[in-house]
Every structure is written in structure tokens, then in C-alpha cells.
Write a protein that holds these residues in place. Structure first.
Motif, mmCIF file in Angstrom:
data_model
loop_
_atom_site.group_PDB
_atom_site.id
_atom_site.type_symbol
_atom_site.label_atom_id
_atom_site.label_comp_id
_atom_site.label_asym_id
_atom_site.label_seq_id
_atom_site.Cartn_x
_atom_site.Cartn_y
_atom_site.Cartn_z
ATOM 1 N N LEU A 188 0.851 -1.185 0.000
ATOM 2 C CA LEU A 188 0.000 0.000 0.000
ATOM 3 C C LEU A 188 0.881 1.227 0.000
ATOM 4 C CD1 LEU A 188 -2.651 -0.901 2.732
ATOM 5 C CD2 LEU A 188 -2.719 -1.366 0.266
ATOM 6 N N GLN A 189 0.474 2.235 -0.736
ATOM 7 C CA GLN A 189 1.162 3.519 -0.663
ATOM 8 C C GLN A 189 0.311 4.436 0.205
ATOM 9 O OE1 GLN A 189 0.523 7.076 -3.739
ATOM 10 N NE2 GLN A 189 1.447 5.349 -4.749
ATOM 11 N N SER B 30 -6.798 15.163 -2.967
ATOM 12 C CA SER B 30 -7.833 14.193 -2.629
ATOM 13 C C SER B 30 -7.224 13.083 -1.768
ATOM 14 C CB SER B 30 -8.467 13.604 -3.891
ATOM 15 O OG SER B 30 -7.505 12.954 -4.680
ATOM 16 N N TYR B 31 -7.936 12.725 -0.735
ATOM 17 C CA TYR B 31 -7.550 11.648 0.182
ATOM 18 C C TYR B 31 -6.132 11.780 0.748
ATOM 19 C CZ TYR B 31 -11.682 9.625 -1.998
ATOM 20 O OH TYR B 31 -12.947 9.416 -2.474
ATOM 21 N N PRO B 32 -5.753 12.944 1.244
ATOM 22 C CA PRO B 32 -4.405 13.077 1.825
ATOM 23 C C PRO B 32 -4.227 12.157 3.036
ATOM 24 C CG PRO B 32 -5.765 14.964 2.414
ATOM 25 C CD PRO B 32 -6.557 14.155 1.429
ATOM 26 N N GLN C 211 8.469 9.049 -4.515
ATOM 27 C CA GLN C 211 8.239 10.400 -5.014
ATOM 28 C C GLN C 211 7.535 11.172 -3.892
ATOM 29 O OE1 GLN C 211 5.427 10.649 -8.256
ATOM 30 N NE2 GLN C 211 6.362 12.504 -9.045
ATOM 31 N N THR C 212 8.283 12.000 -3.183
ATOM 32 C CA THR C 212 7.783 12.617 -1.949
ATOM 33 C C THR C 212 6.583 13.528 -2.157
ATOM 34 O OG1 THR C 212 9.463 14.348 -2.131
ATOM 35 C CG2 THR C 212 9.995 12.447 -0.751
ATOM 36 N N GLU C 213 6.402 14.084 -3.354
ATOM 37 C CA GLU C 213 5.233 14.934 -3.606
ATOM 38 C C GLU C 213 3.958 14.104 -3.681
ATOM 39 O OE1 GLU C 213 7.481 14.990 -6.951
ATOM 40 O OE2 GLU C 213 8.707 15.293 -5.170
ATOM 41 N N GLU C 214 4.095 12.803 -3.913
ATOM 42 C CA GLU C 214 2.949 11.915 -4.083
ATOM 43 C C GLU C 214 2.793 10.912 -2.935
ATOM 44 O OE1 GLU C 214 0.763 11.741 -6.786
ATOM 45 O OE2 GLU C 214 1.687 13.465 -7.760
ATOM 46 N N VAL C 215 3.920 10.337 -2.506
ATOM 47 C CA VAL C 215 3.899 9.195 -1.600
ATOM 48 C C VAL C 215 4.617 9.537 -0.296
ATOM 49 C CG1 VAL C 215 4.501 6.754 -1.353
ATOM 50 C CG2 VAL C 215 3.994 7.690 -3.629
ATOM 51 N N GLU C 216 3.891 9.415 0.815
ATOM 52 C CA GLU C 216 4.488 9.660 2.136
ATOM 53 C C GLU C 216 5.297 8.449 2.597
ATOM 54 O OE1 GLU C 216 2.612 9.998 6.526
ATOM 55 O OE2 GLU C 216 1.933 11.528 5.108
ATOM 56 N N SER C 217 4.732 7.250 2.395
ATOM 57 C CA SER C 217 5.403 6.016 2.799
ATOM 58 C C SER C 217 4.713 4.851 2.100
ATOM 59 C CB SER C 217 5.326 5.837 4.320
ATOM 60 O OG SER C 217 3.973 5.734 4.747
#
Length: 183
Positions: free
Chosen positions: A50-51, A59-61, A141-147
């Protein structure tokens, strides 16, 4: 930078018309996305990746989501886009032959995010990619994916079904994946 996407028919085939992504969502214009779910075997159990969406997403932060997904730019096909998103979001390089097609899913959703209407009309092509890779070996990609999080597939189904984790995952895709896993 404005992102242009193809307007598609009910089967996900481009009509020849192009629209910018923001307008597509404000007016509910049908377009395409590619969804890739990463799976691996770990101790004789299937795990799914899961990302966690970045907190700044519109959307959905902060919610858990598909391993890798994205809108398909105008003139690009599903597989090419799926492979590009994998590389951009997770730093994973894969070949077209590694993607296992699970099916297409039609999305119709109307929401409000941060006071703005969001009308989503998508034809999403869903793929599985079996890849035994550790989180530390991914380049997020830190702008998209936190972990990212590897989790037992069947435990994940229950957590999503019970809403015990923040997510924006649709059970229909889990059913598609389950069918492919179980044959």
C-alpha cells in the motif's frame, strides 16, 4: 503545468478529444487511469504493498491507496503509463511482460475536497506486479507518496472492509486481485 488526458468512451477507448485533467474532474468527463498492485510472497503468505498518499494531495491526503496509480496522459497507452507511474512514484522498473492484467473497472464518484466539487469518471485498467522488493530499496516520489507498507493481503482486505485504516481503496479491486491469486 497543465496535464492533458484523452476523453474516452465507456470501454476506455479514446474518442479523439483531449481535455485538461482539472476540467475533466470539475465536469465529470470520462478518462483513463492505470492501477498497479504490487504483490509478493513472504513466509508463504501473499503480501500487498500500500502507498500512503502525501498529506498535500488534493484528494484523500494521508490515506492508504493502490501501490501505484495514475492518470494516463493523452496519446499514451495503459501499460506505458503504468510502468511510468511505477518508476516515478516508487522507483521501480518493470517490463510490460511482468504486468498481469486483472480487468477494467469503471469509476463514477462525486465528492467535495477542500470546498471544491470533484466528479470522477474513470476507466481504470488494473494490473498485478509480483515484485519482492523491500521498502528501503524503493525511491519514493515525496510529492505523491508519504510512505509504503507491505501487509498480508487477507489482513488488508479486513482492514479496508472495517475501515480500521485510513484508505481510499475500493473492495472491487481486491476482489479482482483475489480472483487472480486464487485462480
Amino acid at each position: 503545468m497543465t496535464e492533458y488526458i484523452d476523453i474516452v468512451d465507456e470501454n476506455g477507448e479514446p474518442t479523439g478529444d483531449v481535455i485538461d485533467r482539472e476540467t475533466a474532474h470539475s465536469k465529470g468527463i470520462r478518462h483513463r487511469t492505470a492501477h498497479v498492485w504490487l504483490l509478493r510472497n513472504n513466509n508463504d503468505k501473499v503480501q500487498i504493498l500500500l502507498q500512503k498518499r502525501c498529506q498535500t494531495k488534493s484528494s484523500y491526503p494521508g490515506c492508504y491507496d493502490i501501490s501505484s496509480a495514475g492518470h494516463i496522459p493523452s496519446g499514451v497507452d495503459y501499460i506505458q503509463s503504468a510502468l511510468r507511474e511505477l518508476n516515478e512514484e516508487l522507483g521501480i522498473i518493470a517490463s510490460p511482460e511482468e504486468l498481469i492484467y486483472c480487468g477494467d473497472r469503471k469509476i463514477v464518484s462525486d465528492k467535495v475536497f477542500f470546498g471544491r466539487e470533484f466528479h470522477d469518471r474513470q476507466v481504470s485498467r488494473v494490473f498485478i506486479l509480483w515484485k519482492d522488493i523491500n521498502e528501503a530499496d524503493m525511491c519514493l516520489q515525496t510529492e505523491e507518496v508519504e510512505s509504503v507498507l507491505w501487509i498480508n493481503f487477507y489482513d488488508c482486505i479486513e482492514k479496508v472492509r472495517n475501515n480500521s485504516i485510513p484508505h481510499c481503496i475500493v473492495m472491487e479491486e481486491f476482489e479482482m486481485i483475489k480472483k487472480m491469486i486464487e485462480g
